[in-house]
Motif scaffolding. Structure first.
Motif, PDB file in Angstrom:
ATOM      1  N   MET A   1       0.836  -1.209   0.000  1.00  0.00           N
ATOM      2  CA  MET A   1       0.000   0.000   0.000  1.00  0.00           C
ATOM      3  C   MET A   1       0.862   1.246   0.000  1.00  0.00           C
ATOM      4  O   MET A   1       0.582   2.216  -0.705  1.00  0.00           O
ATOM      5  CB  MET A   1      -0.939   0.005   1.213  1.00  0.00           C
ATOM      6  CG  MET A   1      -2.130  -0.903   1.070  1.00  0.00           C
ATOM      7  SD  MET A   1      -3.400  -0.553   2.308  1.00  0.00           S
ATOM      8  CE  MET A   1      -2.600  -1.106   3.804  1.00  0.00           C
ATOM      9  N   ARG A   2       1.930   1.218   0.806  1.00  0.00           N
ATOM     10  CA  ARG A   2       2.767   2.419   0.921  1.00  0.00           C
ATOM     11  C   ARG A   2       3.621   2.652  -0.324  1.00  0.00           C
ATOM     12  O   ARG A   2       4.098   3.765  -0.532  1.00  0.00           O
ATOM     13  CB  ARG A   2       3.620   2.343   2.190  1.00  0.00           C
ATOM     14  CG  ARG A   2       2.796   2.647   3.443  1.00  0.00           C
ATOM     15  CD  ARG A   2       3.671   2.852   4.659  1.00  0.00           C
ATOM     16  NE  ARG A   2       4.223   1.593   5.139  1.00  0.00           N
ATOM     17  CZ  ARG A   2       3.589   0.788   5.994  1.00  0.00           C
ATOM     18  NH1 ARG A   2       2.383   1.122   6.450  1.00  0.00           N
ATOM     19  NH2 ARG A   2       4.152  -0.324   6.383  1.00  0.00           N
TER      20      ARG A   2
ATOM     21  N   HIS B   1       1.962   7.611   2.427  1.00  0.00           N
ATOM     22  CA  HIS B   1       1.581   8.150   3.737  1.00  0.00           C
ATOM     23  C   HIS B   1       0.388   7.440   4.358  1.00  0.00           C
ATOM     24  O   HIS B   1      -0.088   7.835   5.421  1.00  0.00           O
ATOM     25  CB  HIS B   1       1.275   9.650   3.604  1.00  0.00           C
ATOM     26  CG  HIS B   1       2.415  10.422   3.007  1.00  0.00           C
ATOM     27  ND1 HIS B   1       3.484  10.859   3.750  1.00  0.00           N
ATOM     28  CD2 HIS B   1       2.663  10.794   1.721  1.00  0.00           C
ATOM     29  CE1 HIS B   1       4.344  11.497   2.965  1.00  0.00           C
ATOM     30  NE2 HIS B   1       3.862  11.467   1.718  1.00  0.00           N
ATOM     31  N   VAL B   2      -0.107   6.389   3.707  1.00  0.00           N
ATOM     32  CA  VAL B   2      -1.314   5.726   4.174  1.00  0.00           C
ATOM     33  C   VAL B   2      -0.985   4.749   5.310  1.00  0.00           C
ATOM     34  O   VAL B   2       0.133   4.238   5.413  1.00  0.00           O
ATOM     35  CB  VAL B   2      -2.017   4.990   3.007  1.00  0.00           C
ATOM     36  CG1 VAL B   2      -1.339   3.649   2.721  1.00  0.00           C
ATOM     37  CG2 VAL B   2      -3.487   4.786   3.285  1.00  0.00           C
ATOM     38  N   ALA B   3      -1.988   4.507   6.170  1.00  0.00           N
ATOM     39  CA  ALA B   3      -1.863   3.517   7.243  1.00  0.00           C
ATOM     40  C   ALA B   3      -2.977   2.498   7.097  1.00  0.00           C
ATOM     41  O   ALA B   3      -4.105   2.846   6.750  1.00  0.00           O
ATOM     42  CB  ALA B   3      -1.946   4.192   8.612  1.00  0.00           C
ATOM     43  N   GLY B   4      -2.672   1.229   7.366  1.00  0.00           N
ATOM     44  CA  GLY B   4      -3.693   0.186   7.291  1.00  0.00           C
ATOM     45  C   GLY B   4      -3.061  -1.178   7.422  1.00  0.00           C
ATOM     46  O   GLY B   4      -1.832  -1.327   7.308  1.00  0.00           O
ATOM     47  N   VAL B   5      -3.892  -2.173   7.654  1.00  0.00           N
ATOM     48  CA  VAL B   5      -3.386  -3.531   7.832  1.00  0.00           C
ATOM     49  C   VAL B   5      -3.462  -4.342   6.536  1.00  0.00           C
ATOM     50  O   VAL B   5      -2.767  -5.339   6.381  1.00  0.00           O
ATOM     51  CB  VAL B   5      -4.149  -4.262   8.963  1.00  0.00           C
ATOM     52  CG1 VAL B   5      -3.876  -3.592  10.302  1.00  0.00           C
ATOM     53  CG2 VAL B   5      -5.651  -4.308   8.697  1.00  0.00           C
ATOM     54  N   LYS B   6      -4.315  -3.899   5.608  1.00  0.00           N
ATOM     55  CA  LYS B   6      -4.460  -4.577   4.328  1.00  0.00           C
ATOM     56  C   LYS B   6      -5.223  -3.651   3.393  1.00  0.00           C
ATOM     57  O   LYS B   6      -5.925  -2.732   3.845  1.00  0.00           O
ATOM     58  CB  LYS B   6      -5.230  -5.887   4.486  1.00  0.00           C
ATOM     59  CG  LYS B   6      -4.684  -7.045   3.668  1.00  0.00           C
ATOM     60  CD  LYS B   6      -5.237  -8.371   4.137  1.00  0.00           C
ATOM     61  CE  LYS B   6      -4.269  -9.493   3.799  1.00  0.00           C
ATOM     62  NZ  LYS B   6      -4.781 -10.800   4.218  1.00  0.00           N
TER      63      LYS B   6
ATOM     64  N   PRO C   1      -2.351   9.153   8.987  1.00  0.00           N
ATOM     65  CA  PRO C   1      -2.012   9.616  10.336  1.00  0.00           C
ATOM     66  C   PRO C   1      -1.260  10.943  10.386  1.00  0.00           C
ATOM     67  O   PRO C   1      -1.342  11.665  11.385  1.00  0.00           O
ATOM     68  CB  PRO C   1      -1.139   8.479  10.888  1.00  0.00           C
ATOM     69  CG  PRO C   1      -1.480   7.282  10.059  1.00  0.00           C
ATOM     70  CD  PRO C   1      -1.829   7.812   8.707  1.00  0.00           C
ATOM     71  N   GLU C   2      -0.529  11.286   9.330  1.00  0.00           N
ATOM     72  CA  GLU C   2       0.243  12.535   9.313  1.00  0.00           C
ATOM     73  C   GLU C   2      -0.635  13.779   9.226  1.00  0.00           C
ATOM     74  O   GLU C   2      -0.176  14.893   9.518  1.00  0.00           O
ATOM     75  CB  GLU C   2       1.204  12.560   8.120  1.00  0.00           C
ATOM     76  CG  GLU C   2       2.338  11.580   8.200  1.00  0.00           C
ATOM     77  CD  GLU C   2       3.161  11.623   6.924  1.00  0.00           C
ATOM     78  OE1 GLU C   2       3.523  12.736   6.482  1.00  0.00           O
ATOM     79  OE2 GLU C   2       3.427  10.541   6.357  1.00  0.00           O
ATOM     80  N   LEU C   3      -1.874  13.606   8.794  1.00  0.00           N
ATOM     81  CA  LEU C   3      -2.758  14.750   8.575  1.00  0.00           C
ATOM     82  C   LEU C   3      -3.022  15.477   9.884  1.00  0.00           C
ATOM     83  O   LEU C   3      -3.258  14.861  10.920  1.00  0.00           O
ATOM     84  CB  LEU C   3      -4.072  14.264   7.973  1.00  0.00           C
ATOM     85  CG  LEU C   3      -5.000  15.343   7.400  1.00  0.00           C
ATOM     86  CD1 LEU C   3      -4.423  15.913   6.120  1.00  0.00           C
ATOM     87  CD2 LEU C   3      -6.382  14.756   7.139  1.00  0.00           C
ATOM     88  N   LYS C   4      -3.021  16.801   9.820  1.00  0.00           N
ATOM     89  CA  LYS C   4      -3.311  17.624  10.999  1.00  0.00           C
ATOM     90  C   LYS C   4      -4.522  18.502  10.717  1.00  0.00           C
ATOM     91  O   LYS C   4      -4.853  18.778   9.562  1.00  0.00           O
ATOM     92  CB  LYS C   4      -2.101  18.490  11.350  1.00  0.00           C
ATOM     93  CG  LYS C   4      -0.875  17.682  11.739  1.00  0.00           C
ATOM     94  CD  LYS C   4       0.308  18.582  12.011  1.00  0.00           C
ATOM     95  CE  LYS C   4       1.549  17.758  12.350  1.00  0.00           C
ATOM     96  NZ  LYS C   4       2.742  18.620  12.534  1.00  0.00           N
TER      97      LYS C   4
END
Length: 401
Positions: A126-127, A132-137, A333-336
């Motif tokens: 995915m990355r 910058h994405v987060a996830g398990v699948k 997660p980096e998004l503010k």
């Protein structure tokens, strides 16, 4: 003049239906009536601009069949008429282990619907696509694209008139009556006689249906507003393609996601909150008669009673930027919070039956006077030429020379 057909509604579905009718039978006397002073003023003009692949929809359903067929028709149309679009692809992200079975169901649906090139992705894969994405699948969906549907609708309108169809803007239908097999449609500016009424009125499709039905219909349009933020220009690099969550299967909404726009920029959203009027694009837009109708509908009360916690969460995100940001951070997660600026909003015409069912498929109701497209939410824009194909075939069977 006696028209062969009058189409009510100048959104993308009404326009596509008119265009398909004239493509099949150029001699038709066709009129399209739109209450606004421009076409594509509501759902089409406030669309997020995604070309949907057909991943989400139940195999064999009207949504699945029309989306997949309409996808190819739309791309052919855009290439022929040089309409800007991009097939950039997207990833659907499972952010928790609990979402993996739902994600697998989506993948299986996509395969059943004939999508090629789907891939199950590990976090590392995915990355490679979205750093910058987060996830398990995740699922890679290469067919998804971006476009401006207002531009598409305006091209439909141009071609309709070029082919001899008439478009009447700024006219709101007030009544429809039938006599000797012909319908008279009355607006504030005049009246029109036709052999067949085709209702593509979107947010008011149930109201127009009721004008041609002797008995009450078992559905109401419930308006849901979707609100967006946009990423500040310096944060556009966080999104390379499109990033979607795994949707809640209980709702006909896809959850907050990130969408690149064809004109540039990145949208984040939408949420899904009850709109207090059918064309209520702002939080302050309010119509007591329309809200009263919604609240009085037994089906809506059943939906609200069953899913009030989810609804409250959507409203909380509507008024809390920090809560909206938190929902988006599950994917990025980096998004503010300070990375987001207010964007636009759209209103979805979602049909709800008396038993509290939010209709998950397109719905077409026919009667002696009319063909009524009563539920055509997303992916109706992607599917527009295919829906127009379907409705035009129904119409041509009934229009007698």
């Amino acid at each position: 003049m006696l028209y062969d057909t009058v189409i009510i509604g100048g959104g993308i579905v009404g326009l596509a239906t008119a265009l398909q009718l004239l493509e099949k039978k150029p001699s038709l006397r066709l009129l399209l009536i739109e209450k606004e002073n421009q076409v594509a003023a509501h759902q089409t003009g406030h669309n997020s601009g995604v070309i949907h692949s057909g991943l989400y929809y139940k195999p064999g359903s009207l949504k699945a069949n029309n989306c997949i067929k309409g996808y190819h028709q739309l791309l052919d149309f855009c290439q022929k008429h040089e309409i800007p679009h991009e097939i950039c692809g997207k990833i659907v992200v499972a952010t928790t282990e609990e979402q993996i079975p739902l994600m697998q169901n989506l993948y299986d649906r996509g395969i059943q619907n004939g999508l090629s090139g789907l891939e199950i992705l590990s976090p590392e894969q995915m990355r490679e696509i979205e750093p910058h994405v987060a996830g398990v699948k995740g699922i890679k969906v290469p067919q998804t694209g971006i476009i401006n549907y207002k531009v598409v609708a305006e091209k439909y309108a141009y071609l309709i008139q070029e082919k001899g169809g008439r478009i009447q803007l700024g006219e709101k239908v007030s009544s429809i009556s039938e006599r000797e097999g012909k319908s008279t449609i009355v607006t504030q500016k005049g009246s029109y006689e036709t052999k067949l009424v085709i209702n593509c009125a979107g947010l008011y499709s149930d109201k127009v249906t009721q004008l041609t039905e002797r008995n009450p219909i078992n559905l109401r349009i419930i308006p849901f507003r979707g609100e967006y933020y946009e990423l500040k220009p310096e944060k556009h690099h966080l999104v390379k393609h499109l990033i979607y969550p795994v949707p809640d299967p209980n709702f006909p909404f896809l959850g907050v996601h990130f969408t690149r726009m064809i004109e540039g920029g990145v949208e984040a959203g939408p949420n899904a909150v009850l709109a207090f009027r059918r064309e209520g694009y702002k939080k302050t837009d309010f119509s007591w008669p329309e809200l009263k109708e919604t609240l009085a509908w037994p089906g809506f009360r059943k939906v609200a009673g069953k899913y009030w916690k989810t609804g409250m969460g959507e409203y909380y995100r509507s008024f809390s930027k920090s809560a909206f940001t938190k929902a988006l951070q599950a994917l990025l997660p980096e998004l503010k919070e300070e990375d987001l600026i207010p964007g636009g909003a759209g209103v979805r015409a979602q049909a709800c039956d008396e038993q509290g069912g939010l209709l998950d498929d397109f719905a077409i109701i026919e009667n002696a006077q009319s063909i009524n497209v009563c539920n055509a939410p997303s992916p109706a824009a992607t599917s527009s030429l295919s829906i127009g194909d379907t409705v035009s075939d129904l119409a041509l069977k009934r229009i007698i020379d």
